[in-house]
Motif scaffolding. Structure first.
Motif, PDB file in Angstrom:
ATOM      1  N   ARG A 395       0.839  -1.203   0.000  1.00 14.40           N
ATOM      2  CA  ARG A 395       0.000   0.000   0.000  1.00 14.40           C
ATOM      3  C   ARG A 395       0.877   1.257   0.000  1.00 14.40           C
ATOM      4  O   ARG A 395       0.579   2.237  -0.693  1.00 14.40           O
ATOM      5  CB  ARG A 395      -0.929  -0.038   1.207  1.00 14.40           C
ATOM      6  CG  ARG A 395      -2.000   1.054   1.188  1.00 14.40           C
ATOM      7  CD  ARG A 395      -3.177   0.736   2.102  1.00 14.40           C
ATOM      8  NE  ARG A 395      -2.748   0.470   3.464  1.00 14.40           N
ATOM      9  CZ  ARG A 395      -2.831  -0.727   4.045  1.00 14.40           C
ATOM     10  NH1 ARG A 395      -3.318  -1.765   3.375  1.00 14.40           N
ATOM     11  NH2 ARG A 395      -2.432  -0.892   5.299  1.00 14.40           N
ATOM     12  N   GLN A 396       1.981   1.218   0.748  1.00 17.77           N
ATOM     13  CA  GLN A 396       2.892   2.365   0.761  1.00 17.77           C
ATOM     14  C   GLN A 396       3.564   2.551  -0.598  1.00 17.77           C
ATOM     15  O   GLN A 396       3.731   3.682  -1.071  1.00 17.77           O
ATOM     16  CB  GLN A 396       3.950   2.177   1.845  1.00 17.77           C
ATOM     17  CG  GLN A 396       3.409   2.233   3.264  1.00 17.77           C
ATOM     18  CD  GLN A 396       4.461   1.868   4.297  1.00 17.77           C
ATOM     19  OE1 GLN A 396       5.555   1.411   3.949  1.00 17.77           O
ATOM     20  NE2 GLN A 396       4.134   2.069   5.580  1.00 17.77           N
ATOM     21  N   GLU A 399       1.258   4.208  -3.030  1.00 20.79           N
ATOM     22  CA  GLU A 399       1.062   5.635  -2.803  1.00 20.79           C
ATOM     23  C   GLU A 399       2.169   6.474  -3.433  1.00 20.79           C
ATOM     24  O   GLU A 399       1.933   7.630  -3.801  1.00 20.79           O
ATOM     25  CB  GLU A 399       0.984   5.910  -1.295  1.00 20.79           C
ATOM     26  CG  GLU A 399      -0.275   5.350  -0.638  1.00 20.79           C
ATOM     27  CD  GLU A 399      -0.249   5.512   0.871  1.00 20.79           C
ATOM     28  OE1 GLU A 399       0.791   5.998   1.396  1.00 20.79           O
ATOM     29  OE2 GLU A 399      -1.246   5.144   1.534  1.00 20.79           O
TER      30      GLU A 399
END
Length: 753
Positions: A395-396, A399
């Motif tokens: 998820r990081q 981003e």
């Protein structure tokens, strides 16, 4: 006079000529000792300076004695200690040398003049003298000459160890006995030089940079000190690097490395790719910490030093301090992360089984997506199918996808680079010459040597482009055109794309007033090939491809070249020829912010003059050394020339070039930097998943790896064997029942009978 074997070795006539005489005069103490030492060499002993006397009141030296190295007696306390004490491990076991030899020469100051007069000379020795083959081992006859010191320093800069340096000196001198010293003497000299630099290492570094700036005003360097006057950061770039940045500074690779000096200061080189595809350093810094403040200072120095301003693209690792500094100082620069480092982390951040089944899908989506919509849709679908939607690291990474996924930046020129491995390759190159034992001055000297090596490789590539031409594969006029324009490396890439373009065909899919769209397909479709989309702009008369290879790499792709082939464009239009990939990429004048032209080197510099003289003398020596007469003639002429040059320099006709016009008194007092503990220091411990992959064995039964998992204890194999055992047991039980019933029937039959 005889040696320890009793055989006569020294010619009496020679010894008599060298023998001192009472009332013999010398101008200085040094001259007197040199004379006595030369006599000692002929005889076979070593001389040393002994006691002296000074005049009361004025403290003027009036009496001096030179003795044999075996003069005097060893301290009695030391002898008793040696007899009754067991030597400890690591303690030096030094032998006894002094045996009370009385040989000596005494000189006194003349009362009528500045000369020194021999007042006493004792010739006899109470010990055996050394043979001529051992003279070179005596202490006073071992001298590390200036030539040997210089040669040793040069060999050390090339990372040649001391034992091999001695071999070089042996070959040069014709044997170890002719060197004039032993390995220990050279090691002692090196240690003495290091001790002298220990306390003023940083000052010597700044003096060196000041000297370079005086020699060439376009040499750039800046430094900063902390509250304790310690060196905390330093940046430098020579004229060659600054000029090169003007032509190739559009894409910069920045990465830090460690263990380059004994203070562990962080070595931060800024690298770029030249027109031959070679990685070359154009600016460097030494930092005392990987802080945002340090990186901001460094990037500000980059903008001040380089003539073209901020780079178009900069590639780094995922350092937060570095990211913050780039956003603040280089806001218009496209900042990218190294994709290679991120892809390597997949094995660490996700489950091993999931990694094995899905990594190739992740890599395909990341590297081969042509549009942002395609990437985001495929990414979301893959996370859903692999049940990785809750993975925090993924998820990081999503981003910050615009910093490492190619589809977000492949419309910008990146010189074909997806990772910072070029910088890491240059680190490996530097480590051939540099170690964490180097002082700052050692580091700079060795660094300059490696830079010269890199620049020579570029010079070799330029030479090849001038004198060699790659072979042509087709009769296409475009190939003949570009072989004269591109450098060899870039022409080979272009030639490969041109050759492949012949297998592609176009079909128009849509047309309006401004554009035409084509679908490009390969004649023989393979499972790995995909259709590409070409767009022809009627207004600008330009064509672009959905693969974006030309935008990213600067060399036209096979799909655009297929369009030119079908449209019968014989020569590549100039808008598709990027000058930075051509042979003429470095042609042109470059000026700094102060209006001074930057050149690769100063024609009148000391280095240039020294190099030209070295070449001339080398050729002269090669010719003269072939004969004895030629050697003697050149030696005599050299002595005459040296006298004339000394007189010329002394009269001030030609002022020798000084190392620096600014003395250390004009510079602020600079202390050596404190030791740095970097982010990447210390031993890196592998996580359990890495240990699982690296130490586990491959199971030949199920094809998986696992800790303590192989064919002997594979769960799948054990499950299968358990099922087989159950089947065997059930079959055995049924067979036993049949046998029992059969036996029972027989028994009943027997009873009936």
């Amino acid at each position: 006079m005889s040696d320890d074997t009793g055989t006569h070795l020294y010619t009496p006539q020679v010894v008599e000529q060298k023998k001192p005489n009472v009332k013999q005069e010398f101008q200085t103490i040094e001259e007197a000792f040199q004379f006595y030492n030369a006599y000692a060499r002929e005889c076979g002993f070593s001389a040393r300076m002994s006691t002296s006397k000074r005049k009361k009141g004025t403290n003027e030296l009036i009496w001096k004695q030179f003795v044999c190295f075996k003069e005097g007696e060893t301290n009695e306390h030391y002898q008793k200690k040696e007899k009754h004490t067991v030597q400890r491990s690591g303690e030096r076991n030094r032998g006894l040398v002094r045996v009370g030899c009385k040989a000596k020469m005494t000189v006194v100051k003349s009362q009528t003049g500045p000369n020194w007069i021999v007042s006493q000379f004792v010739e006899e020795h109470n010990h055996a003298l050394a043979s001529p083959s051992k003279i070179h081992l005596l202490r006073s006859h071992r001298v590390v000459s200036a030539a040997k010191r210089g040669l040793s320093q040069q060999l050390s800069e090339a990372n040649i160890p001391m034992c091999q340096q001695i071999r070089v000196l042996e070959i040069e001198a014709g044997g170890p006995q002719n060197i004039g010293c032993v390995e220990k003497d050279i090691r002692t000299y090196g240690q003495r030089v290091r001790d002298e630099q220990k306390d003023n290492d940083a000052e010597l570094l700044i003096e060196f940079f000041s000297s370079e700036e005086e020699k060439n005003p376009t040499f750039y360097f800046k430094y900063e000190l902390d509250e304790e006057s310690r060196l905390v950061r330093c940046f430098w770039a020579d004229p060659f690097a600054r000029r090169s940045y003007h032509f190739f500074g559009d894409v910069v690779v920045f990465d830090t490395t460690y263990n380059t000096n004994k203070y562990d200061m962080i070595f931060a080189p800024l690298a770029r790719v030249n027109h031959h595809g070679q990685t070359v350093i154009f600016g460097c810094a030494l930092l005392s910490g990987e802080t945002t403040e340090s990186f901001i200072w460094l990037f500000n120095q980059l903008l001040d030093a380089m003539p073209r301003g901020a780079p178009q693209v900069i590639i780094t690792d995922q350092d937060p301090a570095m990211t913050k500094a780039i956003a603040q100082v280089l806001p218009s620069t496209c900042h990218r992360y190294c994709i290679w480092h991120i892809l390597n982390k997949f094995a660490e951040k996700i489950n091993t089984m999931v990694y094995r089944d899905n990594y190739h899908w992740f890599k395909n989506i990341i590297c081969n997506s042509e549009t942002i919509e395609e990437f985001e849709t495929s990414w979301a679908e893959l996370l859903k199918n692999s049940n990785l939607g809750d993975n925090t690291w993924l998820r990081q990474m999503y981003e910050i996808r615009n910093k490492w996924v190619p589809v977000y930046f492949n419309h910008i020129f990146n010189a074909g680079m997806l990772s910072s491995q070029r910088a890491e390759n240059s680190h490996a190159f530097f480590k051939r010459y540099i170690s964490n034992k180097n002082s700052l001055m050692d580091f700079i000297v060795r660094f300059n040597r490696t830079i010269n090596h890199q620049r020579h490789d570029e010079l070799v590539a330029d030479h090849i482009d001038v004198n060699e031409q790659p072979k042509l594969k087709t009769m296409c006029p475009m190939e003949t055109q570009m072989v004269k324009i591109y450098t060899k490396r870039n022409f080979i890439i272009f030639q490969g794309e041109l050759f492949e373009s012949s297998a592609y065909f176009l079909s128009c899919t849509f047309e309006d007033d401004e554009s035409m769209f084509y679908s490009v397909r390969k004649a023989s479709r393979s499972c790995s090939s995909r259709n590409r989309q070409l767009k022809y702009n009627k207004l600008s008369d330009s064509v672009s491809c959905s693969c974006r290879l030309f935008n990213f790499n600067g060399i036209p792709c096979r799909h655009i070249l297929a369009y030119f082939r079908i449209k019968q464009v014989m020569f590549l239009p100039s808008e598709y020829i990027l000058r930075r990939w051509t042979k003429s990429a470095k042609i042109g004048e470059v000026w700094d912010n102060n209006g001074q032209e930057m050149k690769d080197h100063d024609d009148m510099s000391l280095v240039t003059r020294h190099a030209s003289l070295s070449r001339a003398c080398s050729n002269l020596i090669d010719d003269a050394s072939l004969t004895v007469e030629g050697t003697k003639f050149i030696l005599n002429e050299i002595e005459l020339l040296r006298g004339k040059i000394k007189k010329m320099n002394g009269d001030g006709m030609t002022m020798p070039e000084t190392t620096s016009k600014r003395s250390t008194k004009e510079l602020p007092s600079i202390n050596n930097p404190s030791h740095v503990r970097s982010k990447g220091c210390g031993k890196r411990f592998k996580n359990p998943k890495e240990m699982l992959v690296s130490k586990s064995r491959l199971c030949r039964e199920c094809g998986l790896r696992g800790q303590q998992h192989n064919k002997r204890n594979c769960p799948r194999l054990q499950e299968r064997s358990t099922m087989n055992d159950q089947d065997i047991n059930s079959n055995s039980a049924s067979e036993d029942d049949d046998l029992t019933s059969h036996a029972g029937s027989n028994l009943h039959g027997a009873k009936r009978s």
